[in-house]
Scaffold this active site. Structure first.
Site, PDB file in Angstrom:
ATOM      1  N   SER A 137       0.849  -1.192   0.000  1.00 17.96           N
ATOM      2  CA  SER A 137       0.000   0.000   0.000  1.00 17.96           C
ATOM      3  C   SER A 137       0.884   1.241   0.000  1.00 17.96           C
ATOM      4  O   SER A 137       2.041   1.200   0.444  1.00 17.96           O
ATOM      5  CB  SER A 137      -0.888  -0.003   1.246  1.00 17.96           C
TER       6      SER A 137
ATOM      7  N   TYR B  83      -2.193  -1.462  10.266  1.00 14.69           N
ATOM      8  CA  TYR B  83      -2.315  -1.646   8.824  1.00 14.69           C
ATOM      9  C   TYR B  83      -1.114  -1.031   8.111  1.00 14.69           C
ATOM     10  O   TYR B  83      -0.478  -1.677   7.267  1.00 14.69           O
ATOM     11  CB  TYR B  83      -3.608  -1.017   8.305  1.00 14.69           C
TER      12      TYR B  83
END
Length: 256
Positions: A134, A147
């Site tokens: 990401s 995350y």
């Protein structure tokens, strides 16, 4: 090379399902991994309709022992020439328990996947690995801590793995995504970023193209990527202030 034996984790919905459908076709064998049997079987049927030989593997990727055993057996049987470690979770508000779940899935699940397929790929001498990270791996913009940390681990692990595998005939591509329109996107993000969400099928096409070319890294969308990289180069005290200010502004807009 054309990929003919493919493993995709997290394939029951979202980006994983889109990747499966993008890669499906005559002469292609797909092993699709997911936790939800009904959704996974639906993706299998869609891929089969495109001419692929598709096999569901219902598995919780965060269960390290079970994942390592099942995926090693799958590689022995199918001899993968492409493995995409896509399975991941994200929660808008992280509790300590959800942070552990995130780490178990996004970090240990990826590790189990790679450890399962690496020996066979190296022995065969021709394969490709895709790791879904990401843009939060470069600079978090106030999202869940576990995350962002897990995706930073995936990015660095993938980049190091690429160097180690380069002379063994196995390519590694790290994919750093911005916002893709999948069920993982929470309602608040969807409300404020709806115009910036990339359709999953378009993201899948970009990823597959990068895998075929053995790109070291793929980051998109380009504008958001440049902004994130720029923030990562600046002093933390300055970027922290900017991010907090943006978060307060977004919260006020939500309250209106």
């Amino acid at each position: 090379m054309r990929f003919t034996s493919i493993l995709i984790t997290g394939a029951s919905s979202g980006l994983g399902a889109a990747l499966a459908q993008e890669l499906a076709g005559p002469g292609v064998s797909l092993v699709l991994v997911g936790r939800n049997e009904d959704r996974l079987n639906a993706v299998v049927q869609t891929c089969a309709a495109k001419g692929a030989s598709a096999h569901p593997l219902v598995l919780d990727i965060s269960d390290q022992d079970a994942a390592l055993i099942a995926l090693t057996q799958a590689d022995t049987q199918h001899k993968f020439d492409l493995a995409i470690a896509n399975a991941g979770v994200a929660y808008g508000r992280e509790t300590p328990e959800l942070a552990r779940t995130t780490t178990a899935t996004n970090v240990l699940g990826v590790l189990s996947t790679i450890q399962a397929v690496e020996p066979g790929m190296v022995a065969r001498g021709k394969a490709q690995i895709g790791l879904i990270s990401s843009l939060a791996a470069f600079r978090t913009l106030g999202g869940p801590a576990a995350y962002a940390a897990s995706k930073a681990w995936v990015r660095l692990f993938g980049e190091a793995l690429r160097g180690r595998m380069a002379k063994k005939g196995v390519g590694v591509t790290v994919i750093c995504l911005g916002f893709v329109d999948t069920p993982m996107v929470d309602a608040r993000t969807r409300e404020h970023m709806s115009e910036a969400l990339m359709p999953a099928d378009l993201a899948a096409r970009k990823i597959v193209k990068a895998l075929y070319k053995n790109h070291a890294r793929l980051s998109f969308p380009s504008g958001f990527s440049l902004r994130t990289w720029w923030l990562a180069t600046l002093p933390a005290w300055w970027t922290d202030r900017k991010i907090r200010r943006a978060a307060r502004k977004a919260a006020k807009q939500t309250d209106l």
